[in-house]
Design a protein around this motif. Structure first.
Motif, PDB file in Angstrom:
ATOM      1  N   ASN A 126       4.341  13.343  -8.514  1.00  0.00           N
ATOM      2  CA  ASN A 126       4.705  11.934  -8.730  1.00  0.00           C
ATOM      3  C   ASN A 126       6.212  11.727  -8.773  1.00  0.00           C
ATOM      4  O   ASN A 126       6.705  10.655  -8.409  1.00  0.00           O
ATOM      5  CB  ASN A 126       4.015  11.414  -9.997  1.00  0.00           C
ATOM      6  CG  ASN A 126       2.523  11.280  -9.768  1.00  0.00           C
ATOM      7  OD1 ASN A 126       2.100  10.858  -8.681  1.00  0.00           O
ATOM      8  ND2 ASN A 126       1.721  11.665 -10.749  1.00  0.00           N
ATOM      9  N   VAL A 127       6.940  12.747  -9.204  1.00  0.00           N
ATOM     10  CA  VAL A 127       8.406  12.670  -9.114  1.00  0.00           C
ATOM     11  C   VAL A 127       8.797  12.597  -7.638  1.00  0.00           C
ATOM     12  O   VAL A 127       9.665  11.801  -7.247  1.00  0.00           O
ATOM     13  CB  VAL A 127       9.057  13.882  -9.825  1.00  0.00           C
ATOM     14  CG1 VAL A 127      10.575  13.869  -9.618  1.00  0.00           C
ATOM     15  CG2 VAL A 127       8.728  13.878 -11.308  1.00  0.00           C
ATOM     16  N   GLY A 128       8.101  13.385  -6.813  1.00  0.00           N
ATOM     17  CA  GLY A 128       8.338  13.325  -5.360  1.00  0.00           C
ATOM     18  C   GLY A 128       7.998  11.955  -4.802  1.00  0.00           C
ATOM     19  O   GLY A 128       8.739  11.408  -3.967  1.00  0.00           O
ATOM     20  N   ASN A 129       6.888  11.383  -5.253  1.00  0.00           N
ATOM     21  CA  ASN A 129       6.523  10.025  -4.814  1.00  0.00           C
ATOM     22  C   ASN A 129       7.610   9.021  -5.175  1.00  0.00           C
ATOM     23  O   ASN A 129       7.929   8.123  -4.395  1.00  0.00           O
ATOM     24  CB  ASN A 129       5.196   9.599  -5.460  1.00  0.00           C
ATOM     25  CG  ASN A 129       4.008  10.268  -4.800  1.00  0.00           C
ATOM     26  OD1 ASN A 129       4.043  10.556  -3.609  1.00  0.00           O
ATOM     27  ND2 ASN A 129       2.963  10.511  -5.572  1.00  0.00           N
ATOM     28  N   LEU A 130       8.167   9.201  -6.370  1.00  0.00           N
ATOM     29  CA  LEU A 130       9.242   8.295  -6.801  1.00  0.00           C
ATOM     30  C   LEU A 130      10.470   8.467  -5.890  1.00  0.00           C
ATOM     31  O   LEU A 130      11.033   7.485  -5.398  1.00  0.00           O
ATOM     32  CB  LEU A 130       9.607   8.580  -8.260  1.00  0.00           C
ATOM     33  CG  LEU A 130      10.907   7.958  -8.764  1.00  0.00           C
ATOM     34  CD1 LEU A 130      10.845   6.433  -8.736  1.00  0.00           C
ATOM     35  CD2 LEU A 130      11.217   8.439 -10.186  1.00  0.00           C
ATOM     36  N   VAL A 131      10.862   9.700  -5.668  1.00  0.00           N
ATOM     37  CA  VAL A 131      12.060   9.944  -4.850  1.00  0.00           C
ATOM     38  C   VAL A 131      11.880   9.337  -3.459  1.00  0.00           C
ATOM     39  O   VAL A 131      12.783   8.707  -2.911  1.00  0.00           O
ATOM     40  CB  VAL A 131      12.353  11.464  -4.754  1.00  0.00           C
ATOM     41  CG1 VAL A 131      13.486  11.736  -3.763  1.00  0.00           C
ATOM     42  CG2 VAL A 131      12.705  12.023  -6.123  1.00  0.00           C
ATOM     43  N   ALA A 132      10.661   9.517  -2.886  1.00  0.00           N
ATOM     44  CA  ALA A 132      10.387   9.027  -1.528  1.00  0.00           C
ATOM     45  C   ALA A 132      10.000   7.552  -1.511  1.00  0.00           C
ATOM     46  O   ALA A 132       9.722   7.008  -0.448  1.00  0.00           O
ATOM     47  CB  ALA A 132       9.276   9.868  -0.907  1.00  0.00           C
ATOM     48  N   ASN A 133       9.944   6.939  -2.696  1.00  0.00           N
ATOM     49  CA  ASN A 133       9.516   5.526  -2.825  1.00  0.00           C
ATOM     50  C   ASN A 133       8.100   5.314  -2.278  1.00  0.00           C
ATOM     51  O   ASN A 133       7.813   4.294  -1.661  1.00  0.00           O
ATOM     52  CB  ASN A 133      10.528   4.596  -2.140  1.00  0.00           C
ATOM     53  CG  ASN A 133      10.449   3.175  -2.704  1.00  0.00           C
ATOM     54  OD1 ASN A 133       9.848   2.944  -3.753  1.00  0.00           O
ATOM     55  ND2 ASN A 133      11.033   2.213  -2.000  1.00  0.00           N
ATOM     56  N   HIS A 134       7.246   6.312  -2.497  1.00  0.00           N
ATOM     57  CA  HIS A 134       5.821   6.188  -2.171  1.00  0.00           C
ATOM     58  C   HIS A 134       5.087   5.708  -3.419  1.00  0.00           C
ATOM     59  O   HIS A 134       5.540   5.955  -4.536  1.00  0.00           O
ATOM     60  CB  HIS A 134       5.247   7.536  -1.746  1.00  0.00           C
ATOM     61  CG  HIS A 134       5.758   8.009  -0.417  1.00  0.00           C
ATOM     62  ND1 HIS A 134       5.627   9.292   0.020  1.00  0.00           N
ATOM     63  CD2 HIS A 134       6.418   7.344   0.568  1.00  0.00           C
ATOM     64  CE1 HIS A 134       6.168   9.420   1.212  1.00  0.00           C
ATOM     65  NE2 HIS A 134       6.665   8.253   1.566  1.00  0.00           N
ATOM     66  N   PRO A 135       3.908   5.069  -3.234  1.00  0.00           N
ATOM     67  CA  PRO A 135       3.169   4.615  -4.415  1.00  0.00           C
ATOM     68  C   PRO A 135       2.817   5.783  -5.337  1.00  0.00           C
ATOM     69  O   PRO A 135       2.631   6.905  -4.868  1.00  0.00           O
ATOM     70  CB  PRO A 135       1.891   4.004  -3.819  1.00  0.00           C
ATOM     71  CG  PRO A 135       2.197   3.738  -2.387  1.00  0.00           C
ATOM     72  CD  PRO A 135       3.239   4.727  -1.972  1.00  0.00           C
TER      73      PRO A 135
END
Ligand code: NDP
Length: 283
Positions: A126-135
């Motif tokens: 989810n940190v990766g999702n945040l960095v990539a601006n993915h849901p």
């Protein structure tokens, strides 16, 4: 002109009232959202936080469960508890209250929560999702601050935002959320040179340091929006933020008080992440 107060309780109440019909729909169609809170040991501050999280669940009709292993628990035993919660269908969100006792490997514990049930937004996926601006679920305190800026219609795009603090739970996710809203973001920390000078360039200044009343008049651009995340308990029990209250009242355009500013938003966003996880699991 005195600064506008950004009222966290007003924003919290809006967020919670928007969740009620979504919870009702889930209940009618399937079952209520479910949150498990794991509280290891008896840290007094953690016990207070967990109590208010469980209480808010009760008020909203979210099923909640408190798991309270002793503070002598091993990493393996705690991983076993989380594995059990990962497998249970009626549990949509799992929150492991920090801090954990020193013998427990915090990183292994955070990674063991299934990313779909990670309502704190701390799992590396989810940190990766945040960095990539993915849901995906976002860390609750910074997500709450973004809700506050949005609901008070404080412009973010093109503004200079300065975040003081680079923790994984507040500073870094805050900076990324502001960046995704097209702010020009500077992240400061304990080794930053000329901190007052950098802070004075901020249109939006977020203080997340854990240093009582550290941000004084020298740090504040007149008219800036100042968000005080700090929660520092004085010896007399009084809560103070990272920002000097008098300076901010005199100089800022708008600011969050302590208490009553950022504090109420964190639990509201935890509830929001839990409802969202349930919708994702059930719909
Ligand atoms: P951490 O201790 O994990 O991080 C503090 C950050 O502030 C670090 O990055 C540190 O820099 C930086 N810092 C400390 N002193 C200075 C200084 N003199 N100059 C510049 N930077 C400095 O804290 P958290 O992020 O977990 O929490 C910050 C505050 O927010 C605390 O008061 C906490 O209680 C509060 N909080 C409030 C919440 C709420 O719901 N209202 C939720 C979560 C936290 P470095 O990395 O170099 O050490």
């Amino acid at each position: 002109m005195s600064a506008k107060i950004l009222d966290g309780k007003w924003v919290r109440d809006q967020i919670l009232s928007e969740l009620r019909p979504r919870i009702e729909r889930l209940k009618q169609a399937h079952r209520p959202p479910g949150l498990a809170v794991v509280l290891v040991g008896h840290d007094p501050a953690s016990e207070i936080y967990v109590r208010s999280k469980i209480k808010t669940c009760g008020e909203l009709g979210i099923y909640s469960e408190k798991v309270t292993p002793a503070d002598t628990i091993s990493t393996e035993e705690l991983l076993g508890i989380i594995e059990g919660l990962n497998e249970r269908d009626e549990i949509d969100g799992i929150l492991v209250q920090m801090p954990l006792p020193p013998q427990v490997d915090k990183q292994r514990v955070l990674v063991s929560v299934h990313p779909d049930k990670d309502v704190d937004g701390f799992h590396p996926v989810n940190v990766g999702n945040l960095v990539a601006n993915h849901p995906g679920p976002r860390a609750c305190t910074p997500a709450g601050i973004m809700e506050m800026l949005r609901r008070y219609e404080i412009p973010v795009a093109g503004k200079n935002a300065v975040v003081v603090g680079r923790s994984d739970i507040v500073g870094k996710p805050m900076a990324l959320l502001l960046l995704h809203q097209n702010a020009t973001v500077t992240i400061c920390h304990s080794k930053t040179a000329d901190l007052p000078g950098i802070c004075r360039r901020a249109d939006i200044l977020v203080a997340a340091m854990g240093r009582p009343a550290f941000i004084t008049a020298d740090f504040i651009q007149p008219g800036a929006t100042v968000i005080d995340v700090g929660m520092n308990r004085k010896p007399d029990g009084k809560l103070v933020g990272d920002v000097d209250p008098e300076a901010v009242q005199q100089l800022a355009g708008a600011y969050t008080p302590v208490p009553g500013g950022v504090g109420p938003l964190t639990i509201a966003m935890l509830m929001s992440n839990t409802v969202h996880a349930a919708e994702h699991h059930l719909c």
